[in-house]
Design an enzyme around this catalytic site. Structure first.
Site, short mmCIF file in Angstrom:
data_model
loop_
_atom_site.label_atom_id
_atom_site.label_comp_id
_atom_site.label_asym_id
_atom_site.label_seq_id
_atom_site.Cartn_x
_atom_site.Cartn_y
_atom_site.Cartn_z
N TYR A 286 -2.83 -7.86 4.16
CA TYR A 286 -3.25 -7.86 2.75
C TYR A 286 -3.92 -9.19 2.41
O TYR A 286 -3.38 -10.26 2.67
CB TYR A 286 -1.99 -7.68 1.89
CG TYR A 286 -2.22 -7.56 0.41
CD1 TYR A 286 -2.06 -6.33 -0.21
CD2 TYR A 286 -2.56 -8.65 -0.38
CE1 TYR A 286 -2.24 -6.20 -1.57
CE2 TYR A 286 -2.75 -8.53 -1.74
CZ TYR A 286 -2.58 -7.30 -2.34
OH TYR A 286 -2.76 -7.18 -3.69
N TYR A 337 -10.03 -2.22 -2.66
CA TYR A 337 -8.78 -2.81 -3.09
C TYR A 337 -7.84 -1.69 -3.51
O TYR A 337 -7.82 -1.27 -4.65
CB TYR A 337 -9.02 -3.77 -4.25
CG TYR A 337 -7.77 -4.47 -4.73
CD1 TYR A 337 -7.21 -5.52 -4.00
CD2 TYR A 337 -7.15 -4.10 -5.92
CE1 TYR A 337 -6.07 -6.17 -4.45
CE2 TYR A 337 -6.01 -4.75 -6.37
CZ TYR A 337 -5.48 -5.78 -5.62
OH TYR A 337 -4.36 -6.42 -6.06
#
Lengths: 387, 150
Positions: A286, A337
């Protein structure tokens, strides 16, 4: 936990630029769940549990009603922000192992509408709690809170800004092979990176995640049930969540400040899975900002801090031949995202052998969620040979 | 500093006290240009930000203690992107994380006064500077930092 459950299906909505989705957040999420069920080859009515994170706005009971599932047996939400994707999968796996449910969908949907953008400070008159000690000094968004940690870490270990550029360029490199990626067809050069505007030094524009309207889902079932489904199972070899001692001590007073919060979580992950960082074939980490990826990979033992300037080079971070191909779908920087869910889907694809930037023979994939926040979480996924 | 010389433009969010009984002493101290942090009455551990109990010995005997307004830069960042409308046209600016060696190395966030493009060195000695917002309702004071001379 090791090898007892697997991710058996993955699904995602179309990835839209922020603010452009023709569908509501709920509808996008529903599409992702249906796609995951289709991928797995299971009847959506047989889903019996839901898990998500970061106060996802899609209510599991509404989802259960919309899908007409036979019986809702498990509904679970993990605290925190981007640190929760891997943990939501782990919670689903734990529910399956404990017999609370048999077919749990992990989902996350984001459509930025009335609640405002992640990247903007809220224009309200006063900020309370920790923000009272930050916002009046102009620190109102995640990159402004967390860059302070990155600067300290890079200072402590003498790491040059080139490492951040390599992380960003690896994501954009992989996005060029991935037609789903929002940044597909928009390659990034060193020059374009360096000439892009500063957001918060040392982070350029291209060091920051995008904001998108999108949704993704994965389905977790027992390893035994997984054998009879359409896809090669991505077995959950290990999972860990949490953060180190006093990680969120108020107003930036964490004892271990230059940290992605994984110093205790990473070792627990590898111990549980019975593998070492050297066994990992591909990493999905991430990225809110590249500095967090830098710290995260070092804290997980993929390289020592003093090796970082050599390790974080583009050729080491790209498939098929890099030492540790990183974010092979493009990740939060260049695919979309999906709050880290995209990384989980991509980890599964690598285990299946179906990535658009496939690492040949990949058998163990690392997925890390949420550097610098707390709690954070990790997964190790493996193919049948790893059991 | 006077109201006319605020480091960041007017219109940024003011501090709100989520737990006034816990937090007010710090803000009242800042109004008087006194820097207060918590210290445990039982085990002498320094603590910041405000908390109801000591993280080390778990005593609730937390006492507000005035400390020297001196520290050194532990980390910093130069902010270019205006994340709030009033910051448009007012970037870059510098934010620093200052540790207070005379108070157990607790750390505080503030702005570093002076040229926003100045070269910042971690470890530099700094002194506190109080910025009063007298026209706010209620009035409040921010604690900034400037590089110590000599």
């Amino acid at each position: 936990m090791r090898g007892r459950t697997a991710i058996v299906g993955i699904g995602a909505s179309t990835f839209h630029k922020r603010g452009t989705s023709p569908d509501s957040e709920f509808k996008l999420t529903l599409k992702a769940v249906l796609a995951a069920a289709e991928d797995a080859g299971i009847d959506p009515h047989k889903i019996d549990g839901f898990a998500s994170f970061n106060f996802d706005r899609t209510d599991p009971s509404r989802m259960a009603a919309a899908l007409g599932i036979d019986e809702l047996r498990f509904a679970n939400l993990f605290w925190g922000g981007g640190g929760g994707g891997a943990a939501a999968v782990a919670n689903a796996a734990a529910a399956v192992i404990a017999g609370l449910a048999s077919c749990v969908v992990v989902y996350r949907g984001i459509v930025q509408g009335p609640d405002g953008r992640y990247g903007d400070g809220r224009t309200i008159g006063a900020y309370g709690r920790d923000a009272a000690y930050l916002a009046p000094y102009g620190l109102m968004t995640p990159i402004q809170w967390y860059t302070m940690r990155v600067v300290r870490f890079m200072h402590e270990h003498g790491i040059a800004r080139d490492a951040l550029r390599a992380i960003s360029m690896a994501s954009y490199h992989h996005a060029q092979a991935n037609p789903r990626a929002v940044m597909h067809g928009r390659p990034l050069t060193e020059q374009a990176y360096e000439e892009s505007r500063w957001i918060v030094e040392p982070h350029h524009l291209f060091d920051c995640c995008m904001e998108n309207d999108c949704a993704a889902a994965v389905i977790v079932m027992s390893a035994e049930a997984a054998k009879d489904l359409k896809q090669k199972p991505a077995y959950i070899l290990g999972a860990a969540q949490g953060s180190e001692y006093r990680n969120q001590a108020r107003v930036h007073n964490a004892p271990r400040y230059g940290s992605a919060s994984f110093s205790s979580v990473g070792p627990r992950l590898f111990a549980e899975a019975g593998v070492t960082p050297a066994d990992v074939d591909v990493a999905q980490t991430y990225e809110n900002f590249t500095g967090g990826v830098l710290m995260s990979l070092i804290e997980h033992g993929f390289c020592a801090p003093e090796e970082a300037n050599d390790f974080f080079k583009l050729e080491n971070l790209i498939a098929p031949s890099g030492r540790l191909p990183l974010n092979t779908s493009g990740g939060n920087l260049a695919e979309a995202y999906v709050h880290g869910m995209g990384h989980i889907l991509e980890g599964v694809r690598q285990i299946r052998g179906t990535s658009t930037s496939q690492v040949p023979g990949a058998s163990i994939a690392f997925v890390g969620s949420g550097p610098m926040v707390s709690p954070v979480s990790d997964l190790l996924l493996g193919n049948g040979n790893t059991l | 500093m006077t109201d006319a010389a605020h480091y960041l433009p007017e219109g940024l969010p003011a501090p709100a006290l989520a737990e006034p009984e816990l937090e007010a002493p710090y803000w009242e101290g800042a109004r008087e240009e006194r820097l207060l942090v918590q210290r445990c009455g039982a085990c002498a551990t320094w603590q910041w930000g405000p908390e109801w109990i000591c993280h080390k010995c778990l005593s609730s005997d937390m006492r507000w203690t005035e400390v020297a307004p001196r520290g050194r830069i532990y980390s910093y960042e130069r902010v270019w992107h205006p994340a709030h409308p009033v910051l448009k046209g007012h970037t870059p600016f510098l934010a620093v994380l200052v540790e207070l060696p005379e108070a157990g190395n607790v750390r505080m966030i503030g702005n570093l006064l002076g040229d926003p493009l100045q070269d910042v060195q971690i470890g530099s000695e700094v002194v506190a500077d109080y910025e009063h917002h007298n026209d706010a309702t209620p009035p409040y004071t921010l604690v900034h930092w400037r590089i110590a001379q000599g």
